[in-house]
Design a protein around this motif. Structure first.
Motif, PDB file in Angstrom:
ATOM      1  N   GLY A 103      40.891  65.337  35.267  1.00 10.63           N
ATOM      2  CA  GLY A 103      39.989  65.686  34.181  1.00 10.63           C
ATOM      3  C   GLY A 103      39.005  66.797  34.448  1.00 10.63           C
ATOM      4  O   GLY A 103      38.222  67.145  33.558  1.00 10.63           O
TER       5      GLY A 103
ATOM      6  N   ASN B 294      39.182  60.680  36.064  1.00  6.68           N
ATOM      7  CA  ASN B 294      39.690  59.787  35.026  1.00  6.68           C
ATOM      8  C   ASN B 294      40.672  58.749  35.548  1.00  6.68           C
ATOM      9  O   ASN B 294      41.031  57.824  34.810  1.00  6.68           O
ATOM     10  CB  ASN B 294      40.369  60.603  33.919  1.00  6.68           C
ATOM     11  CG  ASN B 294      39.360  61.310  33.039  1.00  6.68           C
ATOM     12  OD1 ASN B 294      38.264  60.804  32.810  1.00  6.68           O
ATOM     13  ND2 ASN B 294      39.709  62.494  32.551  1.00  6.68           N
TER      14      ASN B 294
ATOM     15  N   PRO C 139      38.096  65.442  28.939  1.00  5.92           N
ATOM     16  CA  PRO C 139      37.781  66.121  30.202  1.00  5.92           C
ATOM     17  C   PRO C 139      36.433  65.653  30.748  1.00  5.92           C
ATOM     18  O   PRO C 139      35.494  65.386  29.998  1.00  5.92           O
ATOM     19  CB  PRO C 139      37.739  67.593  29.807  1.00  5.92           C
ATOM     20  CG  PRO C 139      38.553  67.699  28.562  1.00  5.92           C
ATOM     21  CD  PRO C 139      38.336  66.394  27.844  1.00  5.92           C
TER      22      PRO C 139
END
Length: 825
Positions: A124, A435, A452
Motif C-alpha cells: 500500500g 495493508n 493506499p
C-alpha cells in the motif's frame, strides 16, 4: 542503519534461533554462535505483525559504524569527514559529467511483481523515496523536505513536483527544516537526529533568504552536528535542538556565534536535545526542551527542561515530572503543545533508547512538570490496530504533533501513523504500517479493497496554512487534509523526490539496454528496465547486495539482511501464485519457513557480502562466518534443510566484509572485536592451493570494504579500507587503497593523494582504478588520483560497478539514488 526498520522487509514469518555464547577460535577470532532473529514478519495471509526489531537494527548500526569508525568504538572526530572532503576538492578533475539514473518514480506496489515470499507489492505504500527526516511548509503551497543524506528539496505545488536545493552543500544529511512566516526565510539544520545507524552528522545550521537558491551559514561550524528541531519564537530568536544542546541565535548578524542556552552535561552528545518548543500565546517567554545523555549515566541529565523567562542562558531548570511520568524512564522524547497552549503532549522512549516505549502522555497544566496522564502505550496502540510494533523503535521513529486548527486533534508517529480527536481518550490508526493482514487485503487483486497507506517508520510532520498536513517517513512524503478524521486516505507525494538510499547496484543486458538493479535501505530491491516510466520493486524489505547476469539482466540474485538470498530468472515477475524467486540461502537467518539450510551460517553481517566469479557468472561465493561456494551451479543453485548447493569451504571464525573469486581462488576479508573490544581485520585466501591467513602487518586494522581482482594477472588484486587514518582515529593506521601482485603476500600502499575518507568500493575500469568514497568518486591514472567528473551530488557512495557494456560506471549512493559516468549503450 538502519539503520532502519526491517518490519517492512518481506511478507514472511521470521523464525527465531537460539543464542549461544561466543567461543574463541583456535586462531584467535571469536566463533559467534547462532544469534536470535527478532521481528516476526508476517506472510500477508496469516495476519501476524512485527513485534521487535531491536537486534537487527543494532546489527545494521554496528556495521555502518564499523565501516566509518573502526577501529574506534565511537564515532571518529567529525571534522575528519570535512577535512577529507576538502582534500578531494583540491584534486584535478577528469572531464565528463555524472548522470542521474533513478530519475523515475519507484513503485513499491507494481502489480506484476508480487512474489508470494519476497515481494511487498500490495502493501500500500505506492511510490516511495528515501527517508524523510524533516518537513516545513510555507503558506499553503510551498513545502520543504529534509532527507537522510539526500539534502533539501522544495515543492511549490503541494508536493506534486520537487526541486533539489542542496546537492553541492558540505553535508546532505538533514535533521530539521523551518520557515519564518514573516519573511519566508528558510532554516536548515544538518545532521540527522534519528539515532539510526546509517544517519550521518552535519556541519552547521544554514539560512536562505531566497527560497533555497543560496545559503548562508549561521554562526560557527558544528562538525558532527545532529539537529532534531528548529523553531522561531516570533520575538526575534531562533532555537535549535541539537546534539550540542539547545542553541539560540538572534534574527540578525548571522555571522555571530550561536549561544548555548541549555547543555546540562559536558562531552560529545551528553546533552543531546531531542526537541525544543515554544508555548503558543506566551510571546516567546515559555520554552520547553527535552535532553538525553547519549553517552554514559543517562539518568543524570535525561528529562524535561523549562524556561519561563525567554529561553536565555541559565534560565532553564530541569522539571520533576509528576503523575504517570513520576520516576519514569525518560529517553528520546518529542513534545507538542496543542493549538491554544492549554495542554502539552509528549511521546517518550526509554532511557536506554532501546525497543521499549515508555508511553504517550498529556499534561493538562501545559507544563513539562505535569502532572502527566498516560494516554497511550504499546499494548493500547496494538489494541487500537497497530500493524507495526506499537513503539518498539521510538528511539528511531517518533513524533507527536497537534493540529494548529483544533486543540483536541493530535497526530502520533511511530511505526504507524495514529490520530486522536479527543485528546488521547481514543486512538485510530490512519496510516497503517502496511495493508498485509488487514481484512481489506487479498492476494486476489480483484478483491483487494485496502486504500493506499503511507510507508512505515514515521519521522516528521508539518502543517500548511490551508489545512493540509504533510508526513515524512522511511518511504518519503505523504499528505492528507487535517479535517479528515479516522480514515485511511493519503496523497502520495514521492513521484519526483529522488532520495533513495542504496546499498548496492548491478546491471545486465536486456532488449533496449541495461536492466539496473539495486538494494535499498527499507525499500527492498529496485529494478529499472530500459524505457520504463517507473522503477519496480520485485523484492521487499531491506535490500542488500545484488548479483546480475551481465548477459541477461532478468537473472539476478537478491539479498534480504544477513545473507538471506534468493534468485530469479524472469526479473521478479509474479502474479502472487507462482514464485518468481527461489530461496537458496546458506544463512541461519533465512526467514522463509522450511528453507533454512542444515548446516547453516550463524554469523553474517546485516548487509552480507556475496559476489560472482569475475571469470564465470555462474560461480558464486558468499560470506558470513564461513566462506560458501555454490560450486558453479549458477541459476540452478538450490539450498534447503536436506540438500544445499552452497558448500562450506572455509571457516574464518569471524564475520566477512568482502568475498571475491576467480576460478578456484577465493579471497575473503573479515573482521571481529576481541574480548577487550580491540578491532581486528584481515584476509583469508586459498591462493596457491590451500587456505591460509595472510600476514598483513603493513595493512591498517580497519574495515576492508572491497576486493578487486585483476582479470588477467593471477595474484594481482586491490583492496579498499573504510574509516579514517590515525590522524583522526588512534590505531587506525595509514592508507585506504592497497595493491598486491603476489596473492597478498606483500602489499603496496596506492593511496597517495586519495582523500582520507571511508573508501567503500573499488573497480578496475579501462585501465583505471576507480574508488567510491563517502564524498565523491576518484580514479587513479599513471600513479595520480583525480576526481572523476562533475555533477555528482555530495551523498555518500556505497558501491561502484562497471556497466555490462564496459563503457560506463554505475554508482549507488545512500541518499541520492543511482548515478552513471561514461556512455551507457
Amino acid at each position: 542503519m538502519k539503520s532502519a526498520s526491517i518490519v517492512t522487509a518481506a511478507t514472511l514469518l521470521v523464525l527465531g534461533l537460539g543464542v549461544s555464547p561466543a567461543t574463541a577460535a583456535p586462531d584467535g577470532p571469536p566463533q559467534p554462535g547462532p544469534h536470535a532473529v527478532v521481528g516476526h514478519l508476517a506472510h500477508p495471509m496469516d495476519g501476524h505483525v512485527a513485534e521487535d526489531e531491536t537486534e537487527d537494527l543494532t546489527d545494521a548500526a554496528q556495521q555502518y559504524s564499523d565501516i566509518r569508525n573502526a577501529p574506534g568504538l565511537t564515532a571518529a572526530n567529525p571534522q575528519a569527514y570535512y577535512s577529507g572532503q576538502q582534500q578531494g576538492q583540491k584534486l584535478p578533475v577528469l572531464p565528463g559529467s555524472w548522470q542521474e539514473v533513478t530519475n523515475q518514480p519507484y513503485q513499491s506496489d507494481a502489480p506484476d511483481y508480487r512474489d508470494p515470499n519476497w515481494s511487498n507489492s500490495t502493501a500500500g505504500s505506492g511510490h516511495v523515496s528515501g527517508r524523510v527526516s524533516a518537513l516545513a511548509v510555507d503558506g499553503s503551497r510551498t513545502v520543504y523536505v529534509g532527507a537522510a543524506d539526500g539534502g533539501v528539496w522544495r515543492s511549490d505545488d503541494r508536493g506534486a513536483h520537487w526541486q533539489p536545493l542542496w546537492d553541492n552543500m558540505p553535508s546532505l544529511a538533514i535533521g530539521a527544516v523551518a520557515v519564518d512566516p514573516a519573511d519566508h526565510s528558510v532554516y536548515v539544520g544538518t545532521g540527522e537526529a534519528d539515532f539510526s545507524g546509517d544517519s550521518l552528522g552535519g556541519d552547521a545550521i544554514y539560512r536562505s533568504a531566497d527560497r533555497g537558491r543560496s545559503w548562508q551559514r549561521i554562526g560557527q561550524s558544528f562538525f558532527g552536528l545532529r539537529t532534531a528541531r528548529i523553531v522561531l519564537d516570533g520575538v526575534g530568536h531562533i532555537y535549535a535542538a541539537t546534539s550540542f544542546g539547545v542553541l539560540r541565535h538572534d534574527l540578525r548578524d548571522w555571522s555571530a556565534p550561536w549561544t548555548t542556552v541549555l547543555a546540562p552535561a559536558t562531552g560529545a552528545e551528553t546533552s543531546f536535545a531531542t526537541d525544543v518548543r515554544i508555548r503558543p500565546g506566551s510571546n516567546g517567554s515559555v520554552v520547553a526542551a527535552t535532553v538525553v545523555n547519549h553517552g554514559v549515566n543517562p539518568g543524570a541529565v535525561n528529562g524535561f527542561y523549562l524556561s519561563t523567562t525567554g529561553g536565555g542562558p541559565g534560565t532553564f531548570s530541569q522539571q520533576t515530572a509528576g503523575g504517570d511520568l513520576a520516576n519514569a524512564d525518560i529517553g528520546r522524547s518529542t513534545f507538542t503543545w496543542n493549538a491554544n497552549g492549554s495542554a502539552l503532549y509528549a511521546v517518550v522512549q526509554n532511557a536506554a533508547n532501546t525497543g521499549l516505549l515508555t508511553g504517550v502522555f498529556r499534561a493538562d497544566s501545559g507544563r513539562p512538570a505535569g502532572p502527566w496522564t498516560k494516554i497511550a502505550d504499546t499494548p493500547s496502540l496494538v489494541k487500537a490496530g497497530a500493524q507495526g510494533c506499537g513503539g518498539c523503535q521510538g528511539w528511531y521513529d517518533q513524533y507527536v504533533a497537534a493540529d494548529p486548527a483544533d486543540p483536541n486533534h493530535v497526530y502520533l508517529g511511530l511505526e504507524d501513523v495514529y490520530e486522536t480527536s479527543d485528546r488521547g481518550a481514543s486512538w485510530q490508526v490512519i496510516g497503517p504500517y502496511w495493508n498485509f493482514g488487514l481484512p481489506c487485503w487479498s492476494s486476489d487483486l480483484s478483491k483487494l479493497t485496502c486504500p493506499p497507506t503511507t510507508h512505515a517508520d514515521q519521522h516528521a510532520v508539518a502543517f500548511g496554512s490551508d489545512g493540509v498536513a504533510y508526513f515524512g517517513n522511511d518511504g518519503g512524503v505523504y499528505s492528507r487534509a487535517a479535517a479528515l478524521r479516522g480514515v485511511v486516505k493519503w496523497n502520495n507525494l514521492n513521484e519526483g523526490l529522488h532520495t533513495l538510499q542504496y546499498y548496492s547496484v548491478g546491471a545486465g543486458r536486456v532488449a533496449g539496454g541495461d536492466a539496473i538493479w539495486g538494494g535499498l535501505q527499507d525499500n527492498g530491491v529496485s529494478l529499472l528496465l530500459p524505457g520504463a516510466k517507473e522503477q519496480v520493486s520485485p523484492f521487499g524489505g531491506d535490500g542488500g547486495q545484488v548479483i546480475v547476469d551481465p548477459r541477461n539482466g532478468m537473472r539476478a540474485v537478491n539479498e534480504y539482511v544477513h545473507l538471506s538470498t534468493a534468485r530469479t530468472q524472469n526479473g521478479g515477475r509474479s502474479d502472487f501464485t507462482t514464485p518468481s524467486y527461489t530461496t537458496m540461502s546458506p544463512s541461519c537467518d533465512n526467514p522463509v519457513p522450511g528453507t533454512v539450510a542444515d548446516p547453516c551460517d550463524p554469523g553474517s553481517l546485516f548487509i552480507a557480502p556475496y559476489s560472482a566469479d569475475i571469470a564465470n557468472i555462474d560461480h558464486w561465493v558468499a560470506g558470513g562466518r564461513y566462506v560458501w561456494d555454490n560450486q558453479g551451479k549458477g541459476w540452478g543453485t538450490t539450498c534447503g534443510p536436506t540438500a544445499c548447493d552452497w558448500k562450506n569451504v572455509h571457516d574464518t571464525g569471524a564475520q566477512m566484509t568482502a568475498v571475491v573469486a576467480k576460478g578456484d581462488t577465493i579471497y575473503a576479508a573479515w573482521q571481529y572485536r576481541d574480548a577487550a573490544h580491540v578491532y581486528h581485520s584481515g584476509i583469508d585466501t586459498n591462493f596457491g592451493g590451500s587456505w591460509h591467513r595472510l600476514a598483513t602487518p603493513s595493512l591498517p586494522a580497519r574495515y576492508i570494504t572491497s576486493i578487486s581482482l585483476d582479470p588477467l594477472r593471477a595474484g594481482h588484486l586491490y583492496i579498499s579500507f573504510g574509516g579514517y587514518t590515525d590522524q583522526w582515529v588512534p590505531g587506525a593506521g595509514k592508507g585506504h587503497v592497497f595493491e598486491s601482485g603476489d596473492g597478498g603476500a606483500s602489499w603496496t600502499d596506492d593511496t597517495g593523494a586519495l582523500p582520507d575518507l571511508p573508501t567503500t568500493s573499488l573497480v578496475q575500469w579501462n585501465g583505471l582504478l576507480a574508488a567510491a568514497t563517502d564524498a565523491g568518486v576518484y580514479v587513479r591514472l599513471a600513479g595520480q588520483w583525480f576526481k572523476l567528473g562533475t555533477g555528482l551530488p555530495n551523498a555518500s557512495g556505497q558501491q561502484l560497478v562497471v556497466a555490462p557494456e564496459g563503457t560506463a560506471l554505475l554508482l549507488a549512493t545512500h541518499g541520492r539514488g543511482l548515478w552513471s559516468y561514461g556512455v551507457r549503450r
